[in-house]
Design a protein around this motif. Sequence first.
Motif, mmCIF file in Angstrom:
data_model
loop_
_atom_site.group_PDB
_atom_site.id
_atom_site.type_symbol
_atom_site.label_atom_id
_atom_site.label_comp_id
_atom_site.label_asym_id
_atom_site.label_seq_id
_atom_site.Cartn_x
_atom_site.Cartn_y
_atom_site.Cartn_z
ATOM 1 N N ILE A 1 0.854 -1.204 0.000
ATOM 2 C CA ILE A 1 0.000 0.000 0.000
ATOM 3 C C ILE A 1 0.887 1.250 0.000
ATOM 4 N N TYR A 2 0.678 2.140 -0.971
ATOM 5 C CA TYR A 2 1.374 3.426 -1.014
ATOM 6 C C TYR A 2 0.449 4.475 -0.416
ATOM 7 N N TYR A 3 0.960 5.238 0.534
ATOM 8 C CA TYR A 3 0.079 6.186 1.213
ATOM 9 C C TYR A 3 0.807 7.471 1.570
ATOM 10 N N GLY A 4 0.048 8.544 1.576
ATOM 11 C CA GLY A 4 0.584 9.837 1.986
ATOM 12 C C GLY A 4 0.633 9.904 3.498
ATOM 13 N N CYS A 5 1.696 10.527 4.026
ATOM 14 C CA CYS A 5 1.897 10.616 5.470
ATOM 15 C C CYS A 5 1.926 12.097 5.857
ATOM 16 N N ALA A 6 0.964 12.496 6.677
ATOM 17 C CA ALA A 6 0.894 13.868 7.198
ATOM 18 C C ALA A 6 0.980 14.920 6.084
ATOM 19 N N ASP A 7 0.431 14.609 4.922
ATOM 20 C CA ASP A 7 0.445 15.515 3.756
ATOM 21 C C ASP A 7 1.856 16.037 3.461
ATOM 22 N N THR A 8 2.870 15.181 3.671
ATOM 23 C CA THR A 8 4.250 15.661 3.539
ATOM 24 C C THR A 8 5.140 14.689 2.768
ATOM 25 N N VAL A 9 5.118 13.416 3.146
ATOM 26 C CA VAL A 9 5.988 12.408 2.524
ATOM 27 C C VAL A 9 5.141 11.192 2.124
ATOM 28 N N THR A 10 5.798 10.247 1.422
ATOM 29 C CA THR A 10 5.094 9.049 0.958
ATOM 30 C C THR A 10 5.627 7.823 1.668
ATOM 31 N N GLY A 11 4.712 7.007 2.182
ATOM 32 C CA GLY A 11 5.078 5.786 2.895
ATOM 33 C C GLY A 11 4.592 4.547 2.162
ATOM 34 N N LEU A 12 5.108 3.413 2.627
ATOM 35 C CA LEU A 12 4.753 2.122 2.043
ATOM 36 C C LEU A 12 4.427 1.179 3.196
ATOM 37 N N ALA A 13 3.391 0.366 3.013
ATOM 38 C CA ALA A 13 3.034 -0.616 4.043
ATOM 39 C C ALA A 13 2.622 -1.906 3.344
ATOM 40 N N PHE A 14 2.635 -2.990 4.087
ATOM 41 C CA PHE A 14 2.367 -4.299 3.497
ATOM 42 C C PHE A 14 1.229 -5.008 4.207
ATOM 43 N N THR A 15 0.561 -5.876 3.456
ATOM 44 C CA THR A 15 -0.429 -6.778 4.020
ATOM 45 C C THR A 15 -0.609 -7.911 3.008
ATOM 46 N N THR A 16 -1.565 -8.790 3.276
ATOM 47 C CA THR A 16 -1.905 -9.822 2.288
ATOM 48 C C THR A 16 -3.420 -9.852 2.149
ATOM 49 N N VAL A 17 -3.878 -10.467 1.080
ATOM 50 C CA VAL A 17 -5.321 -10.568 0.886
ATOM 51 C C VAL A 17 -5.961 -11.345 2.036
ATOM 52 N N ASP A 18 -5.270 -12.366 2.529
ATOM 53 C CA ASP A 18 -5.802 -13.150 3.652
ATOM 54 C C ASP A 18 -5.958 -12.317 4.912
ATOM 55 N N GLU A 19 -4.911 -11.544 5.214
ATOM 56 C CA GLU A 19 -4.942 -10.691 6.413
ATOM 57 C C GLU A 19 -6.130 -9.737 6.348
ATOM 58 N N LEU A 20 -6.288 -9.071 5.192
ATOM 59 C CA LEU A 20 -7.340 -8.047 5.092
ATOM 60 C C LEU A 20 -8.734 -8.649 5.105
ATOM 61 N N VAL A 21 -8.908 -9.757 4.381
ATOM 62 C CA VAL A 21 -10.245 -10.374 4.324
ATOM 63 C C VAL A 21 -10.635 -10.892 5.703
ATOM 64 N N LYS A 22 -9.686 -11.555 6.363
ATOM 65 C CA LYS A 22 -9.967 -12.119 7.690
ATOM 66 C C LYS A 22 -10.311 -10.997 8.685
ATOM 67 N N TYR A 23 -9.476 -9.975 8.714
ATOM 68 C CA TYR A 23 -9.665 -8.853 9.647
ATOM 69 C C TYR A 23 -10.998 -8.147 9.376
ATOM 70 N N THR A 24 -11.303 -7.943 8.091
ATOM 71 C CA THR A 24 -12.528 -7.215 7.737
ATOM 72 C C THR A 24 -13.757 -8.034 8.129
ATOM 73 N N LYS A 25 -13.705 -9.329 7.874
ATOM 74 C CA LYS A 25 -14.857 -10.178 8.230
ATOM 75 C C LYS A 25 -15.028 -10.271 9.738
ATOM 76 N N GLU A 26 -13.909 -10.414 10.446
ATOM 77 C CA GLU A 26 -13.994 -10.573 11.906
ATOM 78 C C GLU A 26 -14.452 -9.298 12.598
ATOM 79 N N ASN A 27 -14.161 -8.145 11.969
ATOM 80 C CA ASN A 27 -14.488 -6.846 12.560
ATOM 81 C C ASN A 27 -15.736 -6.201 11.988
ATOM 82 N N THR A 28 -16.467 -6.927 11.167
ATOM 83 C CA THR A 28 -17.486 -6.243 10.367
ATOM 84 C C THR A 28 -18.629 -5.706 11.223
ATOM 85 N N PHE A 29 -19.316 -4.719 10.690
ATOM 86 C CA PHE A 29 -20.506 -4.213 11.400
ATOM 87 C C PHE A 29 -21.555 -3.769 10.391
#
Length: 328
Positions: free
Chosen positions: A300-328
Amino acid sequence: MSKIIGNSLPNMPWQEKPEGYKMPVWRYTNNPIIQRDAIPSSNSIFNSAVIPFKDGYAGVFRCDSKSVSMDIFAGFSKDGLNWNINETPITFLGDEEVIKREYRYDPRVCFIEDRYYITWCNGYHGPTIGVAYTFDFETFYQVENAFLPYNRNGVLFPRKINGKYAMLSRPSDTSHTPFGDIFYSQSDDMEYWGHHRHVMTTCKGDESAWQSTKVGPGPVPIETDEGWLLIYHGVITTCNGFVYRMGCAILDKDQPWKVKYRSKNYILAPYEYYECVGDVPNVVFPCATLTDADTGRIAIYYGCADTVTGLAFTTVDELVKYTKENTF
Ligand code: BMA
């Protein structure tokens, strides 16, 4: 196991999740990957989009100048980490009324069929959604603005759905919009947009207060066997102003305005110094992902504090699992 429906990208930037890490998204250890002054004119480089291109990557970057005007610049990289950003902004070919520049910011890039489409927040008597395409990141053809002002965060889907091009956006106002829902719009020709559908609104009360002021689409949705994975930004109004976090939703495959799951807990929030301190404190703002269908990896490429650019990682499994477990 969830699956990404898409291309393989074996050389994409990647780091494994740190041992014992509790959250579904973890940061690149050398963040930020793009400093605020990476080109001579820039005050800040953030909220930018990247995509696989040739044997590496290309991108469209939001570089605000030292006079603090907002424009978008093309850039190139071999590894997705080290970027060469052009020192002059993109110029567009097209109808003279449409290519007039007021300001341009928060670009997204999406490959559809045979070309790279760029969408961004385009000043035309107020913010609206600019649309252009390129084949080579050198010549850019601007087409009609997708909507009347005021609108921000135009995000295309990477293929036609039900025979139509599809775009998410967030209708807004002329200012720092104190509201915001995500809508879905459809087009036969990338010029006339309609058949608008409401996707999601903010959360009232304290059920999920980090997304109580406004929500907006982030990167191009990722197609999975569960539906479309949408990483989005959610905003709360605090005594110090807006705070931007990231959430995740899974949208129906054929009717993407229907939300199947949506994370009550955020997936990433401003914790690190470079996310909390900058021109606009406490902002993480995702605009692009790289994905590998073989391994399920997501960067994931994302803007940080409207100043610099950051990078973060995840997997499809992590996101799907987390989203389903936390859903509302
Ligand atoms: C939004 C946009 C983004 C910015 C965010 C936080 O309205 O202007 O570009 O990152 O505010 O300031």
